[in-house]
Design an enzyme around this catalytic site. Sequence first.
Site, short mmCIF file in Angstrom:
data_model
loop_
_atom_site.label_atom_id
_atom_site.label_comp_id
_atom_site.label_asym_id
_atom_site.label_seq_id
_atom_site.Cartn_x
_atom_site.Cartn_y
_atom_site.Cartn_z
N ARG A 151 0.94 -1.47 -0.04
CA ARG A 151 0.02 -0.04 0.05
C ARG A 151 0.85 1.32 -0.16
O ARG A 151 0.42 2.43 -0.45
CB ARG A 151 -1.09 -0.06 1.38
CG ARG A 151 -2.09 -0.76 1.20
CD ARG A 151 -2.76 -0.95 2.36
NE ARG A 151 -3.44 0.25 2.80
CZ ARG A 151 -4.68 0.70 2.21
NH1 ARG A 151 -5.37 -0.27 1.51
NH2 ARG A 151 -5.10 1.89 2.44
N ARG A 180 -1.56 7.37 15.20
CA ARG A 180 -1.61 8.54 14.34
C ARG A 180 -2.40 9.76 15.00
O ARG A 180 -3.28 9.29 15.81
CB ARG A 180 -1.88 8.47 12.69
CG ARG A 180 -3.10 7.76 12.60
CD ARG A 180 -3.24 7.27 11.16
NE ARG A 180 -4.44 6.75 10.85
CZ ARG A 180 -4.84 6.27 9.64
NH1 ARG A 180 -4.22 6.29 8.80
NH2 ARG A 180 -6.10 5.49 9.53
N TYR A 210 -9.55 -5.74 2.89
CA TYR A 210 -9.02 -4.35 3.20
C TYR A 210 -9.11 -3.59 2.11
O TYR A 210 -8.34 -3.75 0.94
CB TYR A 210 -7.58 -4.37 3.47
CG TYR A 210 -6.78 -3.32 4.33
CD1 TYR A 210 -7.49 -2.14 4.28
CD2 TYR A 210 -5.67 -3.66 4.64
CE1 TYR A 210 -6.48 -1.02 4.86
CE2 TYR A 210 -4.79 -2.59 5.00
CZ TYR A 210 -5.32 -1.29 5.02
OH TYR A 210 -4.66 -0.24 5.62
N ARG A 263 9.78 6.19 -2.86
CA ARG A 263 10.20 6.77 -4.11
C ARG A 263 11.62 7.64 -3.86
O ARG A 263 12.09 7.67 -2.42
CB ARG A 263 9.31 8.11 -4.00
CG ARG A 263 7.76 7.41 -4.29
CD ARG A 263 7.08 8.88 -5.04
NE ARG A 263 5.67 8.61 -5.05
CZ ARG A 263 4.79 9.10 -4.13
NH1 ARG A 263 5.17 9.62 -2.94
NH2 ARG A 263 3.51 8.49 -4.37
N ARG A 270 -9.64 -5.51 13.65
CA ARG A 270 -9.12 -4.38 14.51
C ARG A 270 -10.13 -3.08 14.51
O ARG A 270 -10.72 -3.09 13.42
CB ARG A 270 -7.62 -3.93 13.93
CG ARG A 270 -6.55 -4.92 13.66
CD ARG A 270 -6.29 -5.61 15.02
NE ARG A 270 -5.34 -4.48 15.93
CZ ARG A 270 -4.91 -4.72 17.16
NH1 ARG A 270 -5.18 -5.76 17.56
NH2 ARG A 270 -4.02 -3.85 17.56
N GLU A 298 -5.46 8.13 17.49
CA GLU A 298 -6.06 7.03 16.88
C GLU A 298 -5.16 5.86 17.62
O GLU A 298 -4.21 5.73 17.56
CB GLU A 298 -6.07 6.90 15.49
CG GLU A 298 -6.61 5.98 14.57
CD GLU A 298 -6.69 6.09 13.35
OE1 GLU A 298 -6.89 7.22 12.88
OE2 GLU A 298 -6.79 4.87 12.44
N ASP A 345 -9.95 -0.03 -0.22
CA ASP A 345 -10.12 1.34 -0.64
C ASP A 345 -11.52 1.73 -1.09
O ASP A 345 -12.23 0.94 -1.56
CB ASP A 345 -9.01 1.86 -1.42
CG ASP A 345 -7.77 1.80 -0.45
OD1 ASP A 345 -7.61 1.80 0.66
OD2 ASP A 345 -6.61 1.67 -1.12
N1 UDP Z 1 2.65 1.53 7.91
C1 UDP Z 1 3.73 1.82 8.85
N2 UDP Z 1 4.27 2.90 9.14
C2 UDP Z 1 3.40 4.04 8.71
C3 UDP Z 1 2.52 4.08 7.89
C4 UDP Z 1 1.81 2.74 7.37
O1 UDP Z 1 4.46 0.80 8.86
O2 UDP Z 1 3.81 5.26 9.07
C5 UDP Z 1 2.11 0.21 7.57
C6 UDP Z 1 1.33 -0.29 8.61
O3 UDP Z 1 1.40 -1.60 8.52
C7 UDP Z 1 -0.10 -0.15 7.92
C8 UDP Z 1 0.08 -0.23 6.40
O4 UDP Z 1 1.53 0.27 6.25
O5 UDP Z 1 -0.94 -0.70 8.36
C9 UDP Z 1 -0.71 0.54 5.40
O6 UDP Z 1 -0.80 2.06 5.69
P1 UDP Z 1 -1.70 3.02 5.23
O7 UDP Z 1 -1.32 4.18 5.60
O8 UDP Z 1 -2.34 2.56 4.05
O9 UDP Z 1 -3.31 2.37 6.23
P2 UDP Z 1 -4.60 3.02 6.65
O10 UDP Z 1 -4.57 4.82 6.17
O11 UDP Z 1 -5.37 2.25 5.48
O12 UDP Z 1 -4.76 2.60 7.89
#
Ligand code: UDP
Length: 383
Positions: A172, A278, A348, A176, A248, A299, A350
Amino acid sequence: MGLRIAVAGAGLSGAVAGRELAEAGHRVVVYDPRPHVAGNCHTERDDATGVMVHRYGPHIFHTDDEGVWDYLRRFATFRPYRHSVRTTVRGRVYSMPLNLLTINQFFGRAMRPSEARAFVAARAEPIENPANFEEQALSLVGRELYEAFFKGYTEKQWGCAPTDLPATILARLPLRFNYDDNYFFHRFQGMPEAGYTALVERILDHPGIDVHLGTAFVPDRAGDWDHVLWTGPLDAFFGHALGPLPYRTLDFEEFRDTGDWQGCAVMNEADPDVPHTRTTEHKHFAPWESHEGTVLFRERSRACGAGDIPYYPIRLAREKALLAEYVSLAEEAGGNVTFLGRLGTYRYLDMDRTVREALDAAAALLAAWGARRSPPVFGCPPL
Ligand code: UDP
């Protein structure tokens, strides 16, 4: 004469599929146990500050599917929105997703793209077929970046070791070797100007659709309808007869201030000793608006218990075995129920995939009824 169709769930899946069936001349009744439409992308304006709040956490619409993008813009004006995220690691703030700035910040260097590529490649571990999240990360970025940016966050988010998680979760996130910090790589990205709830209300606003909020659809009543679209949890349809499919869930600690509290929409917390994953500052999702006050959510993720709102399906080996049993149950039951969406197919998803699958499922149902074939049991196969 149109069919009588019940739709369980007024989220994106139920609204889009219900709308398509109503436009084809069927009579659609939508039920949702919550007092609002839009499921987990529900937004509402905060009375005190005027800020549009993403009640169930951040939702950013992004897609490469032009058909989905055009479809949704029939119902809402989308404003340009570019999602950029920061992350805090051991008291320092870094750019996300991992890009040239993050790599230079973290290693205290001033590398150009080709230098950084070689530098990271030298640290990446030679794992031929990464079998899980950790192996995937180590083979891409090496141990230092993995431990700083992914390990702690992922353990908090999923409540298990990253070696137990599928490699696809990491896919996901982009990596870059330039300074592009756009969180997504899709061509179309935006925020509905009046929020997701207004968007879903417009989708449901059709003379062939009735909506009953605060009213759960009872699976036992499926026989009363010509067809049922079930977008609730797959296992809930069967009264969790084989045991619960694990998810979760999230807890949000809301707090307020004035002005700009953190300077960006989402600040991740990568360290394992910080309990939240976050912090979201909602006003930044609507950069075209201006508000004195500000609303933030800290969160945290935890195992979903009975009565909690399910967010992320946990698809580990054991859970997939249980899922396979529920899929067999659904296929045996067959007949007049179609399971759809994130909860109905336990994936999961989007938002753009959700809309695409709802459009395709409605088309498949209409085609099946037209040809007097049996309708599909799943909008998309869960396994
Ligand atoms: N992830 C991580 N560090 C970060 C952000 C994401 O390790 O700073 C990993 C984590 O396992 C997460 C996954 O990448 O579940 C997908 O992140 P995304 O931001 O797509 O999650 P969402 O916004 O769907 O919760």
